[in-house]
Structure formats: C-alpha cells, structure tokens
Design a protein around this motif. Structure first.
Motif, PDB file in Angstrom:
ATOM      1  N   VAL A 150       0.767  -1.132   0.094  1.00  0.00           N
ATOM      2  CA  VAL A 150       0.068  -0.134   0.124  1.00  0.00           C
ATOM      3  C   VAL A 150       0.887   1.371   0.068  1.00  0.00           C
ATOM      4  CG1 VAL A 150      -1.646   1.316   1.433  1.00  0.00           C
ATOM      5  CG2 VAL A 150      -1.863  -1.066   1.208  1.00  0.00           C
ATOM      6  N   LEU A 151       2.021   1.141   0.703  1.00  0.00           N
ATOM      7  CA  LEU A 151       2.825   2.443   0.650  1.00  0.00           C
ATOM      8  C   LEU A 151       3.604   2.597  -0.594  1.00  0.00           C
ATOM      9  CD1 LEU A 151       4.385   1.615   4.448  1.00  0.00           C
ATOM     10  CD2 LEU A 151       2.895   3.888   3.679  1.00  0.00           C
ATOM     11  N   PHE A 152       3.773   1.421  -1.027  1.00  0.00           N
ATOM     12  CA  PHE A 152       4.648   1.469  -2.477  1.00  0.00           C
ATOM     13  C   PHE A 152       3.611   2.140  -3.590  1.00  0.00           C
ATOM     14  CE2 PHE A 152       8.083  -1.700  -2.331  1.00  0.00           C
ATOM     15  CZ  PHE A 152       8.768  -1.059  -1.381  1.00  0.00           C
ATOM     16  N   ALA A 153       2.225   1.748  -3.472  1.00  0.00           N
ATOM     17  CA  ALA A 153       1.055   2.180  -4.181  1.00  0.00           C
ATOM     18  C   ALA A 153       0.776   3.755  -4.256  1.00  0.00           C
ATOM     19  CB  ALA A 153      -0.236   1.229  -3.848  1.00  0.00           C
ATOM     20  N   VAL A 182       8.376  10.079  -5.049  1.00  0.00           N
ATOM     21  CA  VAL A 182       9.814  10.916  -4.674  1.00  0.00           C
ATOM     22  C   VAL A 182       9.581  12.187  -4.274  1.00  0.00           C
ATOM     23  CG1 VAL A 182      11.123   9.267  -6.068  1.00  0.00           C
ATOM     24  CG2 VAL A 182      10.157  11.219  -7.073  1.00  0.00           C
ATOM     25  N   ASP A 183       8.395  12.690  -4.003  1.00  0.00           N
ATOM     26  CA  ASP A 183       8.260  14.126  -3.580  1.00  0.00           C
ATOM     27  C   ASP A 183       7.961  13.995  -2.339  1.00  0.00           C
ATOM     28  OD1 ASP A 183       8.925  15.133  -6.179  1.00  0.00           O
ATOM     29  OD2 ASP A 183       6.934  14.365  -7.218  1.00  0.00           O
ATOM     30  N   SER A 184       6.678  14.582  -2.079  1.00  0.00           N
ATOM     31  CA  SER A 184       5.877  14.592  -0.739  1.00  0.00           C
ATOM     32  C   SER A 184       5.715  13.346  -0.111  1.00  0.00           C
ATOM     33  CB  SER A 184       4.624  15.402  -1.026  1.00  0.00           C
ATOM     34  OG  SER A 184       3.753  14.680  -1.658  1.00  0.00           O
ATOM     35  N   ASN A 185       5.571  12.123  -0.579  1.00  0.00           N
ATOM     36  CA  ASN A 185       5.160  10.989  -0.032  1.00  0.00           C
ATOM     37  C   ASN A 185       6.683  10.054  -0.317  1.00  0.00           C
ATOM     38  OD1 ASN A 185       2.593  11.478   0.609  1.00  0.00           O
ATOM     39  ND2 ASN A 185       1.753  10.767  -1.194  1.00  0.00           N
TER      40      ASN A 185
END
Length: 402
Positions: A288-291, A295-298
């Motif tokens: 879910v985190l990968f989804a 490379v910006d805010s998340n």
C-alpha cells in the motif's frame, strides 16, 4: 570454535551473500534496460530461475555433498564455475542468450546456500548459539553490495553489467577461498539414497496437523506477493526517479538484522499466530505504501515500505521455521525445513514469478507503468491470506506445550 575458524566462516558468509546481492536486486532493471526487446514478462522469467534452482538444489546437496564429495570442495568448484558464468552474463545484450546462462548459474548457486550452512554447522558445538553470529555477516555482505551499487551510480548510468562483473570477482575469490575452509566430509557416505529424504517429503505427515496445514498453505500463498517485491521493486524505484535505489533497498536488510535481534522478545509476548499475522500485515502495508508513495511529498512511504522488509521476512519466515522445528520432532527436523523451503521458494514463488510479469506488463502506459494499480494487487493477495489465516489458524499444539 577457534577464532581462526570463526573468521573463515564469517568471511565465507559475507562473500556468499555479497555475490547474490551484487546482481539479484537490480536484475529486473538490468533485463529491462540492458537487454534488447524485453518487458515485464522477461523479468519474471529471469527471476523464475531462483525457484527452479531451489527445486533442484536438494538433489545436489542431498546426493553429492551428503554422500560423495566434501562440502567445501563442491562449494569451491561451484563458485569458480559461477564466476565464469556471471562474467559471461555481464556483456550480454540478448535475453535469449542471457537466460540459459543465468538458469545454469542459479541451478548451481542455490545449493551453495545449504552448503555454507552445512560447513558452518559442522564446526559448531552449539549451532543455536553460534550460528547467528556467523550468518549475520551474510546480511552485511548483501547490504554492502547494495550500497556499492548505489554509490557507484550504476543504475542511473545504465552500466548494470558491472554488477555481474563485481559478483564474478567475488565468486572467484570465494571459489579459491573455499579450498582453505575446514574439511567437511560427506556425513552420509555409503548410505542409501532416498528421494523422499532429499526433498524433505518424510515430513509430509506433518500436514495431518490442521494448524500446520493452514500455515503451510499460507506460506505458499504469501510467497506469491513476495515475488512482486523481488521482481519489480528496483525497476519501480528507478522508473519513478529514486536515486541510488539499490542502496536504499539495502535498508531492508538492515531492518532484517535489527528485527532478528528483537524477535525473541516479541515471540515470548505474542506467540506464533500473532507473529505470523504481524508479518503478513506488514506485507499488506508495504505494498500500500508503494502504491501511494512517490519521490516528492510521499518519499517517506517508499522508505518505510522498504524498511518493513525486516518484519515481513523475520516475523513470517523465521517464525515459520521455528514453528516447523517445534512440531517436527527430532527425527524429521531437517526434512521438515527442506519441505517448507521447497514449498515457499520453490512452489509459492514460482507461482508469483509466473503471474507478476503478465500483470505488470498489462499495466504498462505510454510513460512507464501504472504502479499504483500494480502494487494494490499483491497488497490485496496478502490481505486475503491474512484474513483467512486469522479466521482459520489455531495453534493448539504449541498452546498445549506452553
């Protein structure tokens, strides 16, 4: 154990896993960028060599190393041949020529994972206390390989062929070094060869235990989403613009090392079922985190997803190995571990490698891939396995023991 032997075994472990980590993490990116006319399907086929090697490995170790030739001699010979094969892979540009060389290499390499353990165990009076301090150098080897690839910027410069040359150099060194290791003669020389024993099929009777059967099936099922991680994490991170992706991925092994140290504390407090469940939950969260990461805010989501590898691996696989050991009994301990390894790295990951490639390819877009849609699929599979496991699994045997 003598200090000199401890140093030898530690260096052996370091090189063994440095060799693997030096090219395996970035294999998907190498296939997509360095080989002509490739796609996600070829990435899956390349990683499938691991499962094929895992299925064949017990025959090599069980037949040859256990009965005919000393383990350190086989280890040395395999790594010398492996050095030549890895060097050959480094310069290839066609998948059709690359794949058979990689397949031969993995069929040879996978048995060495058991050989280094066998050589280590034979030098120890109490492996339960001594082995972890030796095996941890393997984790260091994998970490150093990833950090080197990131530091040298081979992913961004599109020079991943150098990863195979680096692995080939380490394989040559380990091949030569192996002949200086303590002698480890065949333990079962002259005994009758049993295919059931080699494959660990003597332990199949453990499946009569309903709880263990559910764990066994869950182990196969959870390895399907694991294949997505091995296959496509590095191509994913490079495609979305993460710098030194292989180096960042080594955070997963650092996490694995940390959670290995604290596992005994969790085990006493939580027990088998909750430990296994936490491991599977971590898999859901990782995908879910990968989804939703970027490379910006998340960016933090990507890093946390990588770091969760320690819980994903230790809490499920290591706990499962301990659970298997408790239920097996003295007669079938080795067979049981071989049986569950065959099921997970053989059957489970084979299924995962076969389905992950076509799924990723179907989510291809003009600018790359729809990674959110891709990662939610293994997240869903892991979530389904977790729910079924929590509803059906009852660890009655270990409860009675406690």
């Amino acid at each position: 154990m003598k200090s000199a032997v401890r140093v030898q075994l530690s260096f052996m472990m370091f090189l063994e896993f440095f060799i693997w980590g030096a090219w395996f993490v970035t294999l998907g990116t190498f296939v997509l960028k360095n080989l002509q006319d490739t796609n996600a399907n070829q990435v899956s086929v390349a990683f499938l060599t691991q499962s094929i090697g895992a299925v064949i490995a017990p025959f090599i170790v069980g037949i040859i190393a256990d009965r005919f030739i000393s383990a350190q001699v086989i280890l040395g010979a395999i790594h010398l041949i492996g050095a030549a094969l890895l060097w050959t892979c480094s310069g290839m540009t066609s998948f059709d020529s690359f794949y058979p060389v990689l397949l031969v290499y993995m069929i040879l390499y996978m048995p060495t994972l058991a050989l280094v353990n066998s050589i280590s165990f034979r030098q120890m009076s109490d492996p339960s206390k001594e082995f972890s301090t030796i095996r941890v150098f393997g984790t260091f080897g994998w970490i150093i390989a990833g950090l080197l690839i990131g530091w040298l910027n081979w992913e961004k410069s599109n020079t991943l062929g150098l990863t195979f040359k680096m692995a080939a150099g380490a394989s040559l060194l380990l091949g030569l070094f192996s002949f200086t290791l303590p002698k480890t003669p065949p333990a079962k020389k002259g005994t009758e060869i049993s295919v059931k024993e080699i494959l660990g099929l003597d332990a199949i009777r453990m499946l009569k235990n309903r709880s263990y059967l559910l764990f066994f099936l869950a182990s196969i099922a959870i390895c399907i989403p694991l294949a997505f991680y091995y296959n496509f994490t590095n191509p994913f991170l490079n495609e979305i613009g993460m710098t030194a992706a292989a180096g960042k991925q080594s955070l997963g092994q650092m996490s694995e090392f940390f959670f290995m140290l604290v596992m005994p504390l969790f085990f006493v407090r939580l027990g088998v079922k909750k430990m296994l469940a936490l491991g599977m939950l971590a898999w859901v969260l990782r995908y879910v985190l990968f989804a939703y990461g970027n490379v910006d805010s998340n960016y933090w989501m990507l890093i946390v997803g990588i770091v969760l590898h320690g819980i994903c691996y230790d809490f499920f696989f290591v706990t499962g190995q301990i659970y298997t050991d408790k239920l097996a009994g003295e007669e079938f301990k080795s067979s049981a571990q071989g049986f569950v390894t065959l099921a997970t790295y053989g059957v489970g990951m084979l299924i995962g490698f076969l389905i992950s490639g076509p799924i990723v390819e179907s989510y291809k877009t003009a600018s790359g891939h729809n990674w959110q849609g891709i990662w939610l699929i293994p997240a869903g599979i892991a979530a389904a396995v977790l729910v079924l496991f929590m509803l059906l699994f009852q660890d009655k045997t270990t409860q009675k023991t406690a």
